[in-house]
Design an enzyme around this catalytic site. Sequence first.
Site, short mmCIF file in Angstrom:
data_model
loop_
_atom_site.label_atom_id
_atom_site.label_comp_id
_atom_site.label_asym_id
_atom_site.label_seq_id
_atom_site.Cartn_x
_atom_site.Cartn_y
_atom_site.Cartn_z
N LYS A 1 -20.96 43.34 -33.08
CA LYS A 1 -20.02 42.92 -32.03
C LYS A 1 -19.58 41.49 -32.32
O LYS A 1 -20.42 40.63 -32.65
CB LYS A 1 -20.71 43.00 -30.67
CG LYS A 1 -19.81 42.72 -29.47
CD LYS A 1 -20.61 42.83 -28.18
CE LYS A 1 -19.70 42.77 -26.94
NZ LYS A 1 -20.46 42.92 -25.69
N SER B 1 -18.22 46.18 -22.52
CA SER B 1 -17.41 45.39 -23.43
C SER B 1 -17.65 45.68 -24.91
O SER B 1 -16.80 45.35 -25.74
CB SER B 1 -17.67 43.91 -23.18
OG SER B 1 -19.01 43.59 -23.50
N SER C 1 -22.71 46.65 -20.81
CA SER C 1 -21.76 46.54 -21.92
C SER C 1 -22.16 47.25 -23.21
O SER C 1 -21.36 47.36 -24.12
CB SER C 1 -21.45 45.07 -22.22
OG SER C 1 -20.45 44.61 -21.35
#
Lengths: 489, 489
Positions: free
Chosen positions: A79, A154, A178
């Site tokens: 990420k 996210s 997330s």
Amino acid sequence: MTAVITTAAGIARGVRSGEYPAARVLEEYLARIAAHEDRIGAFLLVAQERARAAAEAIDARVAAGEDPGLLAGVPLAVKDALCLAGLPTTAGSKILQGWHPPYTATAVARLEEAGAVVVGKTNLDEFAMGSSNENSAYKVCRNPRGLDRVPGGSSGGSAAAVAAGFASVAIGSDTGGSIRQPASLCGVVGMKPTYGRVSRYGLIAFASSLDQIGPLAGTVEDAALVYQSMAGADPMDATSIPGDLPDVLSGVKEGREAGIAGMRVALVTELCEMEGTDPTVARVFEETVKKLEKSGAVLVEVSVPSLVHALSAYYLIAPAECSSNLARFDGVRFGLREAGDDVEAMNRATREAGFGPEVKRRIMLGTYALSSGYIDAYYGKAQRIRTLVIRDLEAAFTQADVLLSPTSPTVAFPLGARTDDPMSMYISDICTIPANLAGIPALSLPCGTDDAGLPVGLQVMAPVLSESLLFRVACAAETLIGALPPVLL
Amino acid sequence: MSAVASDPCVDYEAVIGLEVHAELKTKTKMFCGCRNEFGAKPNTNVCPVCLGLPGALPVTNRKAIELAVRFGAAVDAKIGRAVFHRKNYFYPDMPKDFQITQYDEPINAGGKVEILDAGALHTIHLTRAHLEEDTGKSQHQGVSGRIHDATSTLIDYNRAGVPLLEIVSEPDIRTPDQAKQYVNELRAVLGFLDISDVKMEEGSMRVDANVSVRPVGAEAFGVKVEVKNMNSVRSLVRALTYEIERQTVVYREGGRIVQETRHWEEEDGRTHSMRSKEEAADYRYFPEPDLVPITLDQAWIEAISAEVPGVFPSRRAVQLAEQYGFDLDRVASVVYTPGLCDWVEAEIAIGADPLRSLNWASQEVMAHLNETGGEVAGLALSKGVFADLSSLIDDGTLSKKLAREVLTEVLVSGKSPRTVVSEKGLAQISDESELERIVAEVIGANPETIEKIRAGNKKVVGFLVGQVMKATKGAANPEAVHRLIDSRL
């Protein structure tokens, strides 16, 4: 192109034994990225050359008789909220465009030490704030299992990368769901460890007391491998838990072999009988629970009354911390700088231009929640609710080994469906937020699909530091239900 | 709220509280491993943590806590936990745009400092002494080096993250002289205990003052004004004197004092308004989520406390004055110099004459330290210097005057007093036959003077004594010379 091998466990076994060169494994993944990434948007950066060099180094070590580690040659997607020296890190925000961190996050460094090969940095909601990946300042990310659907957020890019077979495993960060919510929406396994189990050093902070790095993978075992390789005490993170890291891989084995018989699994009333839960999600969840019961799980029902207020508490605590964490993006030393007549004007212009609307909304909410005269009514009360949630969940764990709920009240929703209504977006995290508030480990695994083939996720929550138990139950459930293979686009 | 009447006949008194920031003498910074040193090349002692880079996390410096506890033990404070908060405000030389500090739970609560005031001990109570981190330093580029005409600003982050102890006094101070005594007392304690370098000119000790005035006898405080930018004890005294007078005049003329921050300007000798209370920032304090509260081990606190026996110079001065009948002012000049009083007492303990030792310390030693800019600890002296000098006087080898010369030489050369005496032939001539020979010579060489004496002019005897002293290079005992001349005439 069809994958020769799909699981990280399989890849690592093949690479460590010299059966599959890491370089060849990597090329398969890079080829899939090259063929399909423009339809998905999982990555903000694909680091091909760096990855090739890393894979060659792994192969050289194998050739030299060394063991590169648990994740030898496993393609890993990271990420883009995590720092990796040598590659730009954006946190999905324009305000950090072009910033190259001079250091590497502890979790990433440990995974590379274990032999993982970083293929790229994945798309995300700006500063990890969002539940659909639509707050990315760079590009749209689509759900590989339904291209008109959001991947969740996210960590949407990480979930999409695993679901699309662009990486064998990925890591993300989970502040209110997330990792688990996009894992659920993309049909992969996603796990949030106990707060403090994985060092946050090098993770660009959203809400420090809630953020936790965790794995996304195709199987429970792969998630456990990634977790085992990156967790453990870190002197660079004062909130990391000291002491030795227990082995969770034995838990995985136990789950696969001994199953779920005798385990007390609890349905949390407040999360399972929630208004707004998609009927398909409710049905798939119920069927899953029945399967578990049939296999010998002891079903109990528990009520955790304070969870009714968990979402509100979360949306005060997280913005409060983010308003402070994001203050440093002021144009002075790194990232974007917009011109201004004096320092204050420069700060304002930079933040006005650099942050997207959701980030601004949360900074304002958090600033308000902490301001003089309001802090006790908002931030203070939210913290008291948090204490209640912790206490109530502890009580629930006296009645059950693990708690179950759907991960998300809905399957992946269409792109654009919730962007105009922040509240409807916030509700996406209603089942995942309690684990963050309480700091407990939780995992989402696919437990079925709706008629359109969109996945439904089962969330398992375990007591603090009970990762081994969590993986055991999850692996048992996965063995019963069957893992969902990556989409073959 | 104004407690002050505008009666021109009323006498006013000042109410002063001081905030002293002392940089702690640690090897590394408060929350990272960078070196804590003054005068390094700009931006060489920096890392992701003290630069506030995205993803970096603070870890508390154990030594800083230890030094804070040492201070707390010395001033008899209530020593609590190390719990940190964030103080949020934008400032370009503050990397994170928040300062990690302590808020409602300081590590040291309460305590007291005794100062010398009009020949007696006077107690100044402390509110608290808490830990925090320092900011970087802005260097404004432009004609004056000040912000108003700067064309650009450079920032040196070497100081960012240096540990500070903020020592806040109660409003117990009434005069600029008491303020000076208080700062001197603190400076001595912090220096003696090796807590801080306490160099105001290098900024390792900084003082801000809260000042108000009220009619003598009034209970309520007047409106307080914060005065900043005093870079020495001298400018503190000047600034306080100015500000007290300014406020008194305002009240006498029927005006009002507004609560504000004022800046002391050394050049024009005035304080200037910086910002009023209405413009003051809302710091939005909240618990630092990246750090966990640290509970201190009671045994550790006790071990540290045991190492800080009565270090207060004021109290020591009073004790010594009482014990030996010393003049308080003269003792005071010795007790504030690090190591000097210990030296004097050690010498007295092994037989040195107390009063002579005090005089040597306050005169020759102080003069030497002032000339060389050195410290007591840096003097290469053998034990027993004062004791040796005392016995050399007692056995008649040295006159008091010669002893002082010998001491000066000892301080410069590091040799023992007896070595200096023998090398320089400084021993007082006590051998009567040798002295008689010289006296006879002088009398023989000055017949006119002898005539005058015999004629009744006794005053010229002094001339003869002088001639003998000259001939012996001052080594003769003047009393013996007098006696011998008298017996001859």
